[in-house]
Design a protein around this motif. Structure first.
Motif, PDB file in Angstrom:
ATOM      1  N   GLN A  33      -3.670   0.512   8.934  1.00 32.75           N
ATOM      2  CA  GLN A  33      -4.284  -0.794   8.637  1.00 32.75           C
ATOM      3  C   GLN A  33      -5.567  -1.010   9.447  1.00 32.75           C
ATOM      4  N   ARG A  34      -6.479  -0.054   9.297  1.00 30.74           N
ATOM      5  CA  ARG A  34      -7.747  -0.102  10.013  1.00 30.74           C
ATOM      6  C   ARG A  34      -8.683  -1.179   9.447  1.00 30.74           C
ATOM      7  N   LEU A  35      -8.623  -1.356   8.124  1.00 35.36           N
ATOM      8  CA  LEU A  35      -9.528  -2.290   7.462  1.00 35.36           C
ATOM      9  C   LEU A  35      -8.794  -3.456   6.805  1.00 35.36           C
ATOM     10  N   ILE A  36      -7.640  -3.186   6.234  1.00 28.57           N
ATOM     11  CA  ILE A  36      -6.892  -4.218   5.509  1.00 28.57           C
ATOM     12  C   ILE A  36      -5.565  -4.436   6.223  1.00 28.57           C
ATOM     13  N   LYS A  37      -5.439  -5.592   6.830  1.00 30.10           N
ATOM     14  CA  LYS A  37      -4.253  -5.892   7.630  1.00 30.10           C
ATOM     15  C   LYS A  37      -3.282  -6.765   6.828  1.00 30.10           C
ATOM     16  N   THR A  38      -2.012  -6.384   6.838  1.00 31.55           N
ATOM     17  CA  THR A  38      -0.971  -7.174   6.188  1.00 31.55           C
ATOM     18  C   THR A  38      -0.332  -8.110   7.202  1.00 31.55           C
ATOM     19  N   LEU A  39      -0.323  -9.385   6.873  1.00 31.82           N
ATOM     20  CA  LEU A  39       0.324 -10.381   7.725  1.00 31.82           C
ATOM     21  C   LEU A  39       1.594 -10.831   7.024  1.00 31.82           C
ATOM     22  N   PRO A  40       2.775 -10.455   7.537  1.00 32.56           N
ATOM     23  CA  PRO A  40       4.038 -10.757   6.863  1.00 32.56           C
ATOM     24  C   PRO A  40       4.166 -12.220   6.471  1.00 32.56           C
ATOM     25  N   ARG A  41       4.582 -12.421   5.205  1.00 30.77           N
ATOM     26  CA  ARG A  41       4.820 -13.744   4.630  1.00 30.77           C
ATOM     27  C   ARG A  41       3.551 -14.602   4.539  1.00 30.77           C
TER      28      ARG A  41
END
Length: 525
Positions: free
Chosen positions: A83-91
């Motif tokens: 996740q260097r460029l696109i970060k997933t934030l849970p929920r």
């Protein structure tokens, strides 16, 4: 607009993602998703935001959404773990966290037009009476009324073209901004227009309330606004009123023949059905949509036999079915289309779209000179009718004048750079290149045509033939497979029987095409 991050460049106008000199292949929806994340990098984007922006609110499964997100990560060298460029934030959603630099290219190099290699496109500053009508907001609280709201905006786009000296962006390009955040200055730069018309429509029973406003894309100033509250039956009178006021605001005059619409408006129910049918055509010229649209046009005519727009609609359906090799009764379809157009023009001699569709039909039935004349008549009535330029370009290569085709296609793209029929225009551009034995350029045009619409069978076969002649046998066979999936009954004999001209240069081109189709593995008969 171009976005630079790490070693990547995302070119929104050309719809390309590059890493250095390499073009990274990205599926259309994945490209739109990446573009959306970058444009909204100052916030966390939720799943609902993505579905609304990329899929226009249609139902999308979690699996399908995950697949597109993974495709985006793969394209930019990212992964779910790194996740260097696109970060997933849970929920919460997704957040593009890369450092981005924005740059602009001159307007003349924007969109598909530049990819066709046009010379001398749009000017640096917008034309004085240049305008785009954005999709109207539906305030009715009923999504089923979207087709009606879209139909009103489309009619206004057509009417604005009647203003003397105007330059109006085509409806299909304008509707690519539907349900998206409005940035006035950016739209002005992207489309090279000075003015923007936007509005909303609320329909309650037999009444309509329409709000419209005119804005300056350079200064963001509100130049003019008004509200119209009318009966549905008075819709066309209301449109005349809007256009008249707008013309005065822009110090322009309506052309004489279009100062007022006919005193008699179509039956509101008939008009409603016509809008529904037209909305289906805008979704795509597939056999399914065409069949449903024709039924709606016929129902509209049953209610109002003099609904000229519905007559032309049935002709568009029959012409699409007959010329697209979808139908085994090609001759019957084209005959019905011609009859409907002749009747429509007897009722409304100055109906520009009817002249355009008749020109298309004549061009595709061995009558190219007459077809060109009809398209030129359409342009006399509506100078912003992009499709007329494209059809003239098609007629040029059918009559052995392929060198002249691309200039007409460039003009079509100038007027409507994101048109829903771009795939056809690019198909014509490829055919002209193939006629000139510029096979690599033909491949380029046909590949771009498929980017715009992968469900048009003939393009796959044309691409296969040119690839085979270039020695790219495996790619050619893959294109044939894709084409036969869409049209299992396609054959060289069927293609031969669908010749559109008897000009020697055109027939010589087709002989080369037959040879390429054989090399690619297309069935003989």
């Amino acid at each position: 607009m171009r976005y630079l991050f790490e070693e990547y460049v995302l070119d929104a106008d050309r719809r390309e993602l590059r890493r250095g000199a390499e073009v990274i292949p990205v599926a259309p929806q994945a490209f739109d998703l990446l573009h959306y994340l970058i444009c909204n990098r100052d916030q966390v984007v939720s799943k609902d935001d993505l579905i609304k922006a990329i899929w226009n609110g249609r139902a999308v499964s979690d699996a399908a959404l995950t697949t597109r997100i993974n495709a985006v990560r793969s394209a930019v060298g990212d992964t779910g773990d790194i996740q260097r460029l696109i970060k997933t934030l849970p929920r919460k959603g997704l957040h593009f966290i890369g450092t981005v630099q924005e740059t602009e290219e001159p307007a003349s190099r924007s969109g598909i037009l530049s990819r066709l290699g046009t010379k001398g496109a749009t000017s640096a500053s917008p034309p004085r009476l240049s305008i785009v009508v954005l999709p109207f907001a539906n305030l009715s609280g009923d999504p089923e009324q979207d087709y009606f709201v879209d139909g009103v905006a489309e009619s206004l786009t057509t009417d604005l073209s009647r203003i003397s000296g105007s330059f109006v962006i085509g409806r299909h390009t304008a509707f690519t901004y539907k349900d998206k955040k409005i940035d006035l200055k950016r739209i002005g730069r992207e489309l090279n227009v000075r003015y923007l018309l936007e509005g909303s429509l609320q329909r309650s029973g037999d009444r309509l309330r329409v709000n419209v406003q005119l804005l300056d894309t350079e200064t963001c100033a509100h130049l003019w606004a008004d509200r119209f509250d009318k009966l549905v039956a008075d819709l066309f009178d209301m449109q005349d009123e809007i256009i008249s006021r707008l013309a005065n605001a822009l110090e322009a005059q309506l052309t004489e023949q279009e100062a007022r619409r006919s005193a008699r408006s179509p039956n509101p129910n008939s008009m409603d059905l016509r809008f529904q049918a037209t909305a289906l055509l805008h979704k795509g010229r597939t056999p399914e949509y065409l069949g449903k649209a024709r039924d709606l046009f016929q129902r509209a005519l049953a209610l109002d036999p003099e609904n000229t727009a519905a007559m032309v609609g049935t002709a568009i359906v029959d012409l699409s079915l007959g010329s697209g090799l979808y139908s085994s009764d090609r001759t019957a379809r084209l005959t019905m289309a011609e009859g409907a157009l002749v009747k429509a023009l007897s009722q409304a001699p100055n109906y520009a779209l009817a002249h355009l569709v008749l020109g298309d039909l004549l061009i595709l039935t061995y009558r190219a000179p007459q077809g060109i004349a009809e398209c030129e008549r359409a342009l006399d009535l509506d100078p912003n009718l992009a499709g007329a330029h494209a059809q003239i370009g098609a007629a040029k290569f059918l009559t052995g004048r392929a060198l002249e085709t691309e200039a007409h296609m460039n003009e079509a793209f100038r007027l409507s750079p994101r048109d829903i029929l771009a795939y056809r225009w690019l198909l014509y551009a490829g055919a002209a290149k193939f006629q000139l034995s510029a096979d690599k350029e033909a491949v380029d045009r046909w590949q771009r045509s498929l980017e715009a619409n992968r469900n048009y069978p003939i393009t796959h076969f044309l691409l296969a033939a040119s690839l085979a002649l270039l020695g790219s046998t495996d790619q050619a066979k893959a294109a044939v497979k894709a084409g036969l999936t869409l049209d299992p009954n396609f054959s060289i004999l069927r293609f031969r029987n669908g010749a559109l001209s008897d000009h020697p240069t055109y027939l010589a081109m087709r002989e080369r095409m037959y040879r390429g189709l054989r090399l690619a593995g297309v069935p003989e008969g």
